[in-house]
Write a protein that holds these residues in place. Structure first.
Motif, short mmCIF file in Angstrom:
data_model
loop_
_atom_site.label_atom_id
_atom_site.label_comp_id
_atom_site.label_asym_id
_atom_site.label_seq_id
_atom_site.Cartn_x
_atom_site.Cartn_y
_atom_site.Cartn_z
N LEU A 185 -5.99 12.69 0.00
CA LEU A 185 -5.55 11.53 0.76
C LEU A 185 -6.18 11.57 2.15
O LEU A 185 -6.13 12.60 2.82
CB LEU A 185 -4.03 11.54 0.88
N SER A 186 -6.76 10.46 2.58
CA SER A 186 -7.46 10.48 3.87
C SER A 186 -7.38 9.14 4.59
O SER A 186 -8.38 8.58 5.01
CB SER A 186 -8.93 10.88 3.68
N ASN A 187 -6.15 8.64 4.74
CA ASN A 187 -5.95 7.40 5.49
C ASN A 187 -5.61 7.74 6.94
O ASN A 187 -4.45 7.77 7.35
CB ASN A 187 -4.83 6.57 4.87
N GLY A 188 -6.63 8.05 7.71
CA GLY A 188 -6.43 8.44 9.10
C GLY A 188 -5.76 9.79 9.22
O GLY A 188 -5.81 10.62 8.30
N THR A 189 -5.10 10.02 10.33
CA THR A 189 -4.47 11.33 10.56
C THR A 189 -3.08 11.41 9.97
O THR A 189 -2.55 12.52 9.82
CB THR A 189 -4.37 11.61 12.07
N GLU A 190 -2.47 10.25 9.62
CA GLU A 190 -1.08 10.27 9.18
C GLU A 190 -0.87 9.87 7.72
O GLU A 190 0.24 10.03 7.19
CB GLU A 190 -0.23 9.36 10.08
N ASN A 191 -1.89 9.33 7.06
CA ASN A 191 -1.75 8.90 5.67
C ASN A 191 -0.55 7.97 5.48
O ASN A 191 0.23 8.11 4.54
CB ASN A 191 -1.63 10.10 4.74
N ARG A 192 -0.41 7.00 6.38
CA ARG A 192 0.65 5.99 6.20
C ARG A 192 0.23 5.02 5.09
O ARG A 192 -0.92 4.59 5.04
CB ARG A 192 0.89 5.22 7.50
N PHE A 193 1.18 4.68 4.24
CA PHE A 193 0.87 3.81 3.11
C PHE A 193 0.76 2.36 3.58
O PHE A 193 1.69 1.78 4.13
CB PHE A 193 1.91 3.95 2.01
N THR A 194 -0.40 1.79 3.34
CA THR A 194 -0.67 0.37 3.49
C THR A 194 -0.93 -0.18 2.09
O THR A 194 -1.02 0.56 1.12
CB THR A 194 -1.91 0.15 4.36
N LYS A 195 -1.10 -1.49 1.99
CA LYS A 195 -1.42 -2.06 0.68
C LYS A 195 -2.76 -1.55 0.18
O LYS A 195 -2.92 -1.27 -1.02
CB LYS A 195 -1.40 -3.60 0.74
N GLN A 196 -3.73 -1.39 1.08
CA GLN A 196 -5.03 -0.87 0.65
C GLN A 196 -4.91 0.58 0.18
O GLN A 196 -5.49 0.95 -0.85
CB GLN A 196 -6.05 -0.96 1.79
N PHE A 197 -4.18 1.39 0.94
CA PHE A 197 -4.01 2.79 0.57
C PHE A 197 -3.34 2.91 -0.79
O PHE A 197 -3.78 3.65 -1.68
CB PHE A 197 -3.19 3.49 1.66
N THR A 198 -2.26 2.15 -0.98
CA THR A 198 -1.57 2.13 -2.28
C THR A 198 -2.52 1.70 -3.39
O THR A 198 -2.55 2.31 -4.47
CB THR A 198 -0.37 1.17 -2.22
N SER A 199 -3.31 0.67 -3.13
CA SER A 199 -4.25 0.18 -4.14
C SER A 199 -5.28 1.24 -4.50
O SER A 199 -5.63 1.41 -5.68
CB SER A 199 -4.96 -1.08 -3.62
N GLU A 200 -5.77 1.99 -3.51
CA GLU A 200 -6.78 3.00 -3.80
C GLU A 200 -6.19 4.18 -4.58
O GLU A 200 -6.87 4.75 -5.44
CB GLU A 200 -7.44 3.46 -2.50
N VAL A 201 -4.94 4.54 -4.28
CA VAL A 201 -4.29 5.57 -5.10
C VAL A 201 -4.18 5.10 -6.55
O VAL A 201 -4.47 5.85 -7.49
CB VAL A 201 -2.90 5.93 -4.54
N MET A 202 -3.81 3.84 -6.74
CA MET A 202 -3.71 3.30 -8.10
C MET A 202 -5.08 3.27 -8.78
O MET A 202 -5.18 3.55 -9.99
CB MET A 202 -3.10 1.90 -8.05
#
Length: 251
Positions: free
Chosen positions: A26-43
């Motif tokens: 997981l590499s969404n910045g320093t905090e890995n906060r879930f955004t719609k894009q982050f959720t979509s990429e995990v999926m």
């Protein structure tokens, strides 16, 4: 070996001799906060894993498979992007809930290698895995919604209740926002091991390799076992809506 490399997640095969062993970083910045894009990429990463599982030879599938997730730095995940969640409502929460339900019932064993803090939505993401290994020397895992003034919507409460089964620890987790260090989380029963930082990924991978044969054949058996094991949480994640305490209107 890198399998997919998206802006916010990277999926690799750490052992080419074991093609159904996966590491999701997981590499969404320093905090890995879930955004719609982050959720979509995990999926998208989970889609790729399943496609890969379906492409393996019978001999490769007989070994089973497993998935490990981790990150680097201070946070495993600092939860949801709260401002976006509040502004976007269901369009934000529904995909996140679907991701949790999918991970909760994923067809191969899953292990969270918790490298740092796992708060709120990050805690729920960790709890959606089958097993959790946590860095012992630094980091907390907590549901801090009570401290930031937010209620829990049905699916979120359900996944926490499914994994923190001791009533006293559950009360402390949800009503006080207690921050569990690794040793406390192990004592509470929802983290499996606390290890030194340098041993974290190795320990998680050892769990994954040991558990992988349970998914031999890479059929739907693990998926269906988990679906029934966590039926109440899965149903609420997928159909419970996003209104906290909606049933109270009938009192």
């Amino acid at each position: 070996m890198s399998l997919i490399d998206l802006p916010l997640v990277k999926l690799t095969n750490p052992d080419p001799s074991f093609p159904a062993l996966f590491l999701l970083h997981l590499s969404n910045g320093t905090e890995n906060r879930f955004t719609k894009q982050f959720t979509s990429e995990v999926m998208q990463a989970l889609d790729f894993v399943e496609q890969k599982l379906d492409s393996l030879s019978q001999e490769e599938a007989a070994r089973g498979g497993a998935l490990v997730t981790t990150s680097t730095g201070k946070f495993y995940s600092n939860g949801l992007a709260i401002e976006a969640a509040i502004k976007e409502g269901e369009t934000f929460y529904i995909p996140y809930h679907q991701m949790l339900a999918r991970l909760l019932t994923f067809r191969i064993p899953t292990v969270a290698a918790i490298n740092g803090h796992a708060f709120a939505g990050g805690c729920m993401f960790a709890l959606a895995h089958d097993y959790r290994v946590m860095r012992a020397d630094r980091g907390w895992i907590a549901m801090n919604e009570v401290d930031i003034g937010l209620p829990l919507i049905p699916g979120m409460a359900a996944i926490v209740k499914a994994k923190i089964t001791n009533a006293s620890y559950l009360r402390d987790c949800l009503l006080t926002g207690h921050r569990f260090k690794a040793s406390d989380a192990v004592a509470a029963g929802f983290v499996d091991r606390a290890v030194a930082q340098d041993d974290l990924l190795d320990a998680a991978m050892k769990y994954a390799v040991a558990l992988a044969p349970k998914a031999n054949g890479l059929t739907q058996k693990i998926h269906l076992i988990k679906a029934e094991m966590y039926r109440d949480a899965v149903v609420l994640l997928l159909t419970g809506g996003t209104t906290p305490g909606a049933f109270l209107a009938k009192l």
